[in-house]
Design an enzyme around this catalytic site. Structure first.
Site, PDB file in Angstrom:
ATOM      1  NE  ARG A 116      -3.837   0.663   1.992  1.00  0.00           N
ATOM      2  CZ  ARG A 116      -4.896   0.684   2.356  1.00  0.00           C
ATOM      3  NH1 ARG A 116      -5.372   1.237   3.647  1.00  0.00           N
ATOM      4  NH2 ARG A 116      -6.170  -0.028   2.148  1.00  0.00           N
ATOM      5  CG  HIS A 145      -8.466   0.212  -2.453  1.00  0.00           C
ATOM      6  ND1 HIS A 145      -7.848  -0.955  -2.019  1.00  0.00           N
ATOM      7  CD2 HIS A 145      -9.155   0.552  -1.316  1.00  0.00           C
ATOM      8  CE1 HIS A 145      -7.716  -0.987  -0.839  1.00  0.00           C
ATOM      9  NE2 HIS A 145      -8.677  -0.160  -0.456  1.00  0.00           N
ATOM     10  CD  GLN A 174     -13.003  -1.656  -0.131  1.00  0.00           C
ATOM     11  OE1 GLN A 174     -12.253  -1.528   0.426  1.00  0.00           O
ATOM     12  NE2 GLN A 174     -14.388  -2.311  -0.025  1.00  0.00           N
ATOM     13  CG  ASP A 195     -13.812   6.515  -0.896  1.00  0.00           C
ATOM     14  OD1 ASP A 195     -13.412   6.185   0.342  1.00  0.00           O
ATOM     15  OD2 ASP A 195     -12.477   6.495  -1.513  1.00  0.00           O
ATOM     16  CB  CYS A 205     -14.122   1.320   0.448  1.00  0.00           C
ATOM     17  SG  CYS A 205     -13.441   2.832   0.620  1.00  0.00           S
ATOM     18  NE  ARG A 248     -10.408  -4.745   1.117  1.00  0.00           N
ATOM     19  CZ  ARG A 248     -10.128  -3.961   1.553  1.00  0.00           C
ATOM     20  NH1 ARG A 248     -10.432  -2.944   2.218  1.00  0.00           N
ATOM     21  NH2 ARG A 248      -8.381  -3.581   1.187  1.00  0.00           N
TER      22      ARG A 248
HETATM   23  N1   CP Z   1     -11.111   0.060   3.103  1.00  0.00           N
HETATM   24  C1   CP Z   1      -9.813  -0.125   3.253  1.00  0.00           C
HETATM   25  O1   CP Z   1      -8.933  -0.203   2.386  1.00  0.00           O
HETATM   26  O2   CP Z   1      -9.606   0.289   4.606  1.00  0.00           O
HETATM   27  P1   CP Z   1      -8.280   0.198   5.382  1.00  0.00           P
HETATM   28  O3   CP Z   1      -7.685   1.522   4.723  1.00  0.00           O
HETATM   29  O4   CP Z   1      -8.755   0.259   6.953  1.00  0.00           O
HETATM   30  O5   CP Z   1      -7.423  -0.682   5.115  1.00  0.00           O
HETATM   31  N1  NVA Z   2      -9.728   6.727  -1.184  1.00  0.00           N
HETATM   32  C1  NVA Z   2      -9.598   6.256   0.184  1.00  0.00           C
HETATM   33  C2  NVA Z   2      -9.630   4.844   0.473  1.00  0.00           C
HETATM   34  C3  NVA Z   2      -9.340   4.416   1.830  1.00  0.00           C
HETATM   35  C4  NVA Z   2      -9.609   3.167   1.812  1.00  0.00           C
HETATM   36  C5  NVA Z   2      -7.996   6.789   0.176  1.00  0.00           C
HETATM   37  O1  NVA Z   2      -7.346   6.636  -0.544  1.00  0.00           O
HETATM   38  O2  NVA Z   2      -7.670   7.182   1.424  1.00  0.00           O
END
Ligand code: CP
Ligand code: NVA
Length: 309
Positions: free
Chosen positions: A103, A130, A133, A225, A265, A293
């Site tokens: 990530r 993502h 997700q 989101d 999400c 997930r």
């Molecule tokens: N939705 C999601 O990816 O959550 P986290 O940021 O908690 O991993």
């Molecule tokens: N769009 C958000 C998703 C978090 C899971 C971000 O990138 O912070």
């Protein structure tokens, strides 16, 4: 070598079907306490340059349930955070691990990790995508609606990583998708074009609009989101103004089908992108998404690792 970096590049229509079926099967086994140590002896490295609750816990627990082990590698603690290159990191970790989930900010860093390493790479979120997700979301929709093909998902808000992955995933699955964002924050045309290419094959219809009502009209699924993604915290005040017409509330939801479900999400910011009376109402399936997930990630790990030596 099977990577899971984005739907358009890494997942065929048949593989998407198989991933969903594997996740549903592994979910049933988990619920019935049937052991399934398919990845015994395998090691997953999890590099995090951004925060996470769901992604971190589900990959770690998922790997444990599959009989393997997962290592949490915060970029604050490994040399990557002090300037060691992606190329050298990939070459070193390839010698010790069977798979990497990462990530981070730059999508290109994930592509480069795959290019320089010799093990499967899973995208646990970049600024652009993502995909883990989106897989959990398709599984959740299938559970609630019985099928995917021909259903309509409406995404309302910021044209961000989650929106880009939903575009790609819905197009691959033959779902119709409408995306409503301000024109200044639309999904990049590059990702829209990729989705349109897959939609030609699957029959998915894609609508890109600035009008949230047009997007939500007759939708089976309404999705939003956060307006401020990780790394954009200093723009929050400005973004609250830009996106205020894109809040999912009862009025917007009333344009969807009467049995429409609401998805997010998470993490969610109540009163901003969604009102409490929607996210905390019976139409909301956000905690099913979070649970899925775990099952989606186990399916991805099996997909990437089960046939690796
Ligand atoms: N939705 C999601 O990816 O959550 P986290 O940021 O908690 O991993
Ligand atoms: N769009 C958000 C998703 C978090 C899971 C971000 O990138 O912070």
């Amino acid at each position: 070598m099977k990577h899971f970096i984005d739907f358009h590049t890494d997942v065929t229509i048949d593989e998407l079907d198989a991933l969903i079926n594997t996740a549903i099967d592994l979910k049933a086994k988990t619920k019935a306490s049937v052991p399934h140590p398919i990845l015994s002896g395998k090691s997953l490295g999890m590099i995090f340059s951004k925060s996470s609750t769901r992604t971190r816990v589900s990959f770690e627990v998922g790997m444990y349930q599959l009989g393997g082990q997962a290592l949490f590698l915060s970029s604050d603690d490994i040399q990557l955070g002090r300037g060691e290159s992606i190329e050298d990191t990939a070459k070193v970790l390839t010698r010790m691990l069977d798979c990497i989930m990462i990530r981070t900010f730059s999508h290109q860093d994930i592509v480069d990790l795959a290019r320089y390493g010799d093990i499967p790479i899973i995208n646990g979120l970049s600024d652009d995508q993502h995909p883990t997700q989106a897989l959990a979301d398709l599984i959740t929709i299938k559970e609630h609606k019985g099928s995917l093909k021909g259903l309509k998902l409406a995404y309302v808000g910021d044209g961000n990583n989650v929106a880009n992955s939903l575009l790609q995933a819905c197009a691959k699955a033959g779902m119709h998708i409408s995306v409503a964002t301000p024109s200044t924050h639309a999904c990049p045309q590059f990702y829209v074009d990729q989705a349109l290419a897959d939609a030609k094959i699957t029959g998915s219809e894609i609508l890109i609009t600035e009008d949230p009502v047009a997007a939500v009209n007759d939708a089976d699924v309404v999705y939003t989101d956060t307006w401020t993604s990780m790394g954009q915290e200093d723009q929050k005040a400005e973004r609250v103004k830009i996106f205020s017409a894109y809040r999912v509330d009862k009025t917007l939801m009333s344009h969807a089908k009467p049995d429409a479900i609401f998805m997010h999400c998470l993490p969610a910011y109540r009163g901003y992108e969604v009102t409490e009376d929607i996210i905390d109402s019976p139409c909301s399936v956000v905690f099913d998404e979070a649970e899925n997930r775990l099952h989606a990630h186990k399916a991805i790990l099996v997909h990437c690792l089960a046939n690796e030596q």
